[in-house]
Design a protein around this motif. Sequence first.
Motif, mmCIF file in Angstrom:
data_model
loop_
_atom_site.group_PDB
_atom_site.id
_atom_site.type_symbol
_atom_site.label_atom_id
_atom_site.label_comp_id
_atom_site.label_asym_id
_atom_site.label_seq_id
_atom_site.Cartn_x
_atom_site.Cartn_y
_atom_site.Cartn_z
ATOM 1 N N LYS A 103 34.685 32.049 33.379
ATOM 2 C CA LYS A 103 35.741 31.060 33.638
ATOM 3 C C LYS A 103 36.646 31.541 34.770
ATOM 4 C CE LYS A 103 38.196 27.402 32.392
ATOM 5 N NZ LYS A 103 37.664 26.044 32.510
ATOM 6 N N ARG A 104 37.046 32.797 34.720
ATOM 7 C CA ARG A 104 37.932 33.334 35.755
ATOM 8 C C ARG A 104 37.208 33.441 37.099
ATOM 9 N NH1 ARG A 104 39.889 34.468 39.580
ATOM 10 N NH2 ARG A 104 41.731 35.695 40.065
ATOM 11 N N GLY A 105 35.937 33.798 37.067
ATOM 12 C CA GLY A 105 35.170 33.932 38.296
ATOM 13 C C GLY A 105 35.009 32.625 39.042
ATOM 14 N N GLY A 141 29.317 46.281 26.428
ATOM 15 C CA GLY A 141 28.904 46.158 27.821
ATOM 16 C C GLY A 141 29.182 44.757 28.326
ATOM 17 N N ILE A 142 29.893 44.664 29.422
ATOM 18 C CA ILE A 142 30.214 43.363 30.022
ATOM 19 C C ILE A 142 29.334 43.191 31.250
ATOM 20 C CG2 ILE A 142 32.022 41.954 31.074
ATOM 21 C CD1 ILE A 142 32.378 42.581 28.059
ATOM 22 N N THR A 143 28.617 42.071 31.307
ATOM 23 C CA THR A 143 27.696 41.791 32.399
ATOM 24 C C THR A 143 28.277 40.720 33.312
ATOM 25 O OG1 THR A 143 25.836 42.306 30.961
ATOM 26 C CG2 THR A 143 25.351 41.087 32.983
ATOM 27 N N ALA A 144 28.391 41.054 34.585
ATOM 28 C CA ALA A 144 28.831 40.099 35.595
ATOM 29 C C ALA A 144 27.597 39.487 36.243
ATOM 30 C CB ALA A 144 29.677 40.803 36.643
ATOM 31 N N SER A 145 27.641 38.186 36.490
ATOM 32 C CA SER A 145 26.460 37.523 37.048
ATOM 33 C C SER A 145 26.652 36.994 38.461
ATOM 34 C CB SER A 145 26.014 36.390 36.116
ATOM 35 O OG SER A 145 27.051 35.463 35.926
ATOM 36 N N THR A 146 27.854 37.094 39.002
ATOM 37 C CA THR A 146 28.100 36.628 40.370
ATOM 38 C C THR A 146 28.880 37.705 41.127
ATOM 39 O OG1 THR A 146 30.256 35.604 39.939
ATOM 40 C CG2 THR A 146 28.282 34.230 39.541
ATOM 41 N N PRO A 147 28.896 37.631 42.450
ATOM 42 C CA PRO A 147 29.713 38.583 43.222
ATOM 43 C C PRO A 147 31.197 38.514 42.830
ATOM 44 C CG PRO A 147 28.156 37.503 44.670
ATOM 45 C CD PRO A 147 28.064 36.795 43.340
ATOM 46 N N ALA A 148 31.700 37.304 42.579
ATOM 47 C CA ALA A 148 33.106 37.169 42.193
ATOM 48 C C ALA A 148 33.377 37.857 40.858
ATOM 49 C CB ALA A 148 33.498 35.696 42.118
ATOM 50 N N ARG A 169 31.623 40.385 39.555
ATOM 51 C CA ARG A 169 31.517 41.835 39.768
ATOM 52 C C ARG A 169 32.787 42.373 40.435
ATOM 53 N NH1 ARG A 169 26.255 40.291 40.231
ATOM 54 N NH2 ARG A 169 26.253 39.921 42.464
ATOM 55 N N ALA A 170 33.281 41.651 41.430
ATOM 56 C CA ALA A 170 34.511 42.068 42.108
ATOM 57 C C ALA A 170 35.694 42.031 41.138
ATOM 58 C CB ALA A 170 34.779 41.172 43.312
ATOM 59 N N TYR A 171 35.707 41.039 40.270
ATOM 60 C CA TYR A 171 36.791 40.936 39.304
ATOM 61 C C TYR A 171 36.755 42.108 38.317
ATOM 62 C CZ TYR A 171 40.402 39.140 36.355
ATOM 63 O OH TYR A 171 41.591 39.024 35.664
ATOM 64 N N LEU A 172 35.565 42.453 37.819
ATOM 65 C CA LEU A 172 35.448 43.595 36.909
ATOM 66 C C LEU A 172 35.948 44.876 37.571
ATOM 67 C CD1 LEU A 172 32.034 43.223 35.034
ATOM 68 C CD2 LEU A 172 34.332 43.222 34.041
ATOM 69 N N GLU A 173 35.570 45.070 38.822
ATOM 70 C CA GLU A 173 36.021 46.258 39.557
ATOM 71 C C GLU A 173 37.541 46.250 39.681
ATOM 72 O OE1 GLU A 173 35.664 47.967 44.055
ATOM 73 O OE2 GLU A 173 33.844 47.110 43.178
ATOM 74 N N TRP A 174 38.100 45.100 40.034
ATOM 75 C CA TRP A 174 39.546 44.963 40.165
ATOM 76 C C TRP A 174 40.240 45.214 38.820
ATOM 77 C CZ3 TRP A 174 42.782 41.293 37.818
ATOM 78 C CH2 TRP A 174 44.109 41.276 38.279
ATOM 79 N N ALA A 175 39.718 44.622 37.741
ATOM 80 C CA ALA A 175 40.349 44.733 36.425
ATOM 81 C C ALA A 175 40.337 46.161 35.902
ATOM 82 C CB ALA A 175 39.649 43.807 35.434
ATOM 83 N N ARG A 176 39.332 46.917 36.277
ATOM 84 C CA ARG A 176 39.221 48.303 35.798
ATOM 85 C C ARG A 176 40.008 49.286 36.665
ATOM 86 N NH1 ARG A 176 33.006 47.152 34.415
ATOM 87 N NH2 ARG A 176 33.275 46.778 32.179
ATOM 88 N N ASP A 177 40.559 48.813 37.765
ATOM 89 C CA ASP A 177 41.344 49.648 38.673
ATOM 90 C C ASP A 177 42.787 49.712 38.170
ATOM 91 O OD1 ASP A 177 42.787 50.793 40.758
ATOM 92 O OD2 ASP A 177 41.761 49.651 42.311
ATOM 93 N N ARG A 178 43.256 50.892 37.845
ATOM 94 C CA ARG A 178 44.614 51.043 37.321
ATOM 95 C C ARG A 178 45.678 50.591 38.332
ATOM 96 N NH1 ARG A 178 45.290 53.676 32.574
ATOM 97 N NH2 ARG A 178 43.492 54.783 31.759
ATOM 98 N N ASP A 179 45.347 50.581 39.606
ATOM 99 C CA ASP A 179 46.282 50.140 40.646
ATOM 100 C C ASP A 179 46.047 48.692 41.051
ATOM 101 O OD1 ASP A 179 47.549 52.625 40.812
ATOM 102 O OD2 ASP A 179 46.033 53.383 42.205
ATOM 103 N N ARG A 180 45.450 47.896 40.178
ATOM 104 C CA ARG A 180 45.044 46.533 40.545
ATOM 105 C C ARG A 180 46.183 45.664 41.059
ATOM 106 N NH1 ARG A 180 44.088 46.739 35.172
ATOM 107 N NH2 ARG A 180 45.670 45.778 33.884
ATOM 108 N N VAL A 181 47.391 45.853 40.573
ATOM 109 C CA VAL A 181 48.504 45.029 41.024
ATOM 110 C C VAL A 181 48.740 45.203 42.522
ATOM 111 C CG1 VAL A 181 50.977 44.609 40.749
ATOM 112 C CG2 VAL A 181 49.561 45.028 38.745
ATOM 113 N N LEU A 182 48.419 46.373 43.029
ATOM 114 C CA LEU A 182 48.601 46.647 44.457
ATOM 115 C C LEU A 182 47.488 46.051 45.308
ATOM 116 C CD1 LEU A 182 49.574 50.414 44.186
ATOM 117 C CD2 LEU A 182 51.110 48.437 44.331
ATOM 118 N N HIS A 183 46.407 45.637 44.676
ATOM 119 C CA HIS A 183 45.222 45.200 45.413
ATOM 120 C C HIS A 183 45.042 43.691 45.486
ATOM 121 C CE1 HIS A 183 43.946 49.297 45.811
ATOM 122 N NE2 HIS A 183 43.978 49.470 44.508
ATOM 123 N N GLY A 184 45.968 42.893 45.011
ATOM 124 C CA GLY A 184 45.840 41.447 45.091
ATOM 125 C C GLY A 184 44.972 40.882 43.983
#
Length: 138
Positions: free
Chosen positions: A68-70, A98-105, A107-122
Amino acid sequence: MSYIFTVSDTDEDVWEPALAVGQLFMGGANALSSLVLKVPSGLDDISGDWVKIDTSQYGAFVEAALRKRGSASHPELMSLMDGLLPVMIMLADRSGVGITASTPAERAYLEWARDRDRVLHGHIVEQRDGSVHVWGRD
């Protein structure tokens, strides 16, 4: 006082936020589950401050929210989900789901969400052409 989140299969406690944080998280997760996605959350509120996590249901819930978010384009929906979904992903990771991403968006969201500095990254936004843009970062 705090909330306790326990994996049903193992009885392992995986998150113990302050009571108000647990209540806010559960309110958001319940609304997303029942009103928006219409899928079970896999979060069983046993006593108002203790939650058992059914990992198979919870994994399906988090993946439905990620889809939904993607694909979201509504700015307020994206902002609201960006407050809840990273915590959902953290809880899935701690629970061994295990969370499976199926689109580039996704996958990018999972990477962003797991980044502790995500607020700084947009914020991750999928463009109409399928490309991914990070909104709020120049």
